[in-house]
Design a protein around this motif. Sequence first.
Motif, mmCIF file in Angstrom:
data_model
loop_
_atom_site.group_PDB
_atom_site.id
_atom_site.type_symbol
_atom_site.label_atom_id
_atom_site.label_comp_id
_atom_site.label_asym_id
_atom_site.label_seq_id
_atom_site.Cartn_x
_atom_site.Cartn_y
_atom_site.Cartn_z
ATOM 1 N N LEU A 99 0.686 -1.030 -0.047
ATOM 2 C CA LEU A 99 -0.078 -0.158 0.001
ATOM 3 C C LEU A 99 0.921 1.154 -0.218
ATOM 4 C CD1 LEU A 99 -2.636 1.217 -0.034
ATOM 5 C CD2 LEU A 99 -2.822 0.905 2.526
ATOM 6 N N ALA A 100 2.083 1.283 0.855
ATOM 7 C CA ALA A 100 2.720 2.379 0.815
ATOM 8 C C ALA A 100 3.701 2.729 -0.496
ATOM 9 C CB ALA A 100 3.806 2.425 1.946
ATOM 10 N N ALA A 101 3.823 1.594 -1.177
ATOM 11 C CA ALA A 101 4.461 1.610 -2.533
ATOM 12 C C ALA A 101 3.662 2.126 -3.690
ATOM 13 C CB ALA A 101 5.277 0.316 -2.936
ATOM 14 N N ALA A 102 2.259 1.647 -3.341
ATOM 15 C CA ALA A 102 1.210 2.116 -4.352
ATOM 16 C C ALA A 102 0.835 3.446 -4.183
ATOM 17 C CB ALA A 102 -0.083 1.282 -4.110
ATOM 18 N N ASN A 103 0.789 3.950 -2.978
ATOM 19 C CA ASN A 103 0.623 5.303 -2.768
ATOM 20 C C ASN A 103 1.644 6.117 -3.281
ATOM 21 O OD1 ASN A 103 -1.783 5.611 -1.029
ATOM 22 N ND2 ASN A 103 -0.805 5.086 0.921
ATOM 23 N N SER A 104 2.822 5.795 -2.974
ATOM 24 C CA SER A 104 4.198 6.587 -3.748
ATOM 25 C C SER A 104 3.907 6.561 -5.213
ATOM 26 C CB SER A 104 5.357 5.888 -3.019
ATOM 27 O OG SER A 104 5.632 6.030 -1.919
ATOM 28 N N ALA A 105 3.756 5.696 -5.896
ATOM 29 C CA ALA A 105 3.517 5.460 -7.156
ATOM 30 C C ALA A 105 2.128 6.606 -7.721
ATOM 31 C CB ALA A 105 3.345 4.247 -7.766
ATOM 32 N N TYR A 106 1.222 6.525 -7.049
ATOM 33 C CA TYR A 106 0.088 7.418 -7.138
ATOM 34 C C TYR A 106 0.396 8.679 -7.025
ATOM 35 C CZ TYR A 106 -4.659 9.334 -7.000
ATOM 36 O OH TYR A 106 -5.413 10.101 -7.186
ATOM 37 N N GLU A 107 1.030 9.304 -5.956
ATOM 38 C CA GLU A 107 1.419 10.539 -5.698
ATOM 39 C C GLU A 107 2.370 11.208 -6.826
ATOM 40 O OE1 GLU A 107 2.651 10.451 -1.450
ATOM 41 O OE2 GLU A 107 0.837 9.815 -0.793
ATOM 42 N N ALA A 108 3.381 10.135 -7.080
ATOM 43 C CA ALA A 108 4.304 10.681 -8.280
ATOM 44 C C ALA A 108 3.762 11.089 -9.433
ATOM 45 C CB ALA A 108 5.549 9.446 -8.206
ATOM 46 N N LYS A 109 2.530 9.974 -9.652
ATOM 47 C CA LYS A 109 1.913 10.161 -10.977
ATOM 48 C C LYS A 109 0.929 11.471 -11.057
ATOM 49 C CE LYS A 109 -1.218 8.228 -14.454
ATOM 50 N NZ LYS A 109 -1.754 6.916 -15.148
ATOM 51 N N PHE A 110 0.202 11.602 -10.007
ATOM 52 C CA PHE A 110 -0.997 12.775 -9.880
ATOM 53 C C PHE A 110 -0.567 13.994 -9.134
ATOM 54 C CE2 PHE A 110 -3.148 8.726 -10.868
ATOM 55 C CZ PHE A 110 -3.625 8.950 -12.116
ATOM 56 N N GLY A 111 0.513 13.751 -8.235
ATOM 57 C CA GLY A 111 0.912 14.889 -7.448
ATOM 58 C C GLY A 111 -0.041 15.258 -6.227
ATOM 59 N N HIS A 112 -0.742 14.144 -5.644
ATOM 60 C CA HIS A 112 -1.474 14.452 -4.463
ATOM 61 C C HIS A 112 -1.618 12.993 -3.801
ATOM 62 C CE1 HIS A 112 -5.041 13.089 -6.670
ATOM 63 N NE2 HIS A 112 -4.768 13.742 -7.421
ATOM 64 N N VAL A 113 -2.274 13.162 -2.761
ATOM 65 C CA VAL A 113 -2.550 11.829 -2.030
ATOM 66 C C VAL A 113 -3.684 11.223 -2.699
ATOM 67 C CG1 VAL A 113 -1.942 12.687 0.296
ATOM 68 C CG2 VAL A 113 -4.330 12.836 -0.512
ATOM 69 N N PHE A 114 -3.525 9.756 -2.659
ATOM 70 C CA PHE A 114 -4.756 9.041 -2.895
ATOM 71 C C PHE A 114 -5.924 9.121 -2.106
ATOM 72 C CE2 PHE A 114 -6.958 4.922 -2.757
ATOM 73 C CZ PHE A 114 -7.478 4.835 -4.228
#
Length: 170
Positions: free
Chosen positions: A105-120
């Motif tokens: 979950l932490a890794a997926a959060n990081s990937a999401y934040e890198a792509k979209f620029g905000h928290v999931f």
Amino acid sequence: MTEPPPVPMPLAALATAEPSHLRELLLGICSSPAWAAAVAASRPWPDRAALLAANARATAGLSPSELNEALAGHARIGTPRPGDAASAREQSGIRGAEPSVLVALAAANSAYEAKFGHVFLICATGRTAAAVLAAVRERLPHDAATEAEAVRAELRKINDLRLDRLLATS
């Protein structure tokens, strides 16, 4: 330090609250000043459905920068902010998850934040860590416009739950 949660109040009391007090209460629901102003401007609400409809309209009307203001009020999934009772309560299904799920979950959060620029952002109430992880993975391929609409839908759900909690009688 996070403020204590507001005391539950009936809809009539919320609808007739002093403007500054209402703004404070609404910003406790959603950190976007534009959202709070739009909901407040829709008073009076004859019933709960009218208040929730005002939330839906206000959320749909947020500009990209106003949506970012709303997102800034939310903790990262899996790491509620210390002292933020709403975040801890809403993310309670994450606690006690298998360590491997939390790492993923932490890794997926990081990937999401890198792509979209905000928290999931997801309405995590009643969801397990595995379900949240699946949702992050499902939404990660979205383009920015599709994801912005998914975020709006989740924000509306979160705001609905928080408004319901504010209106709850003890």
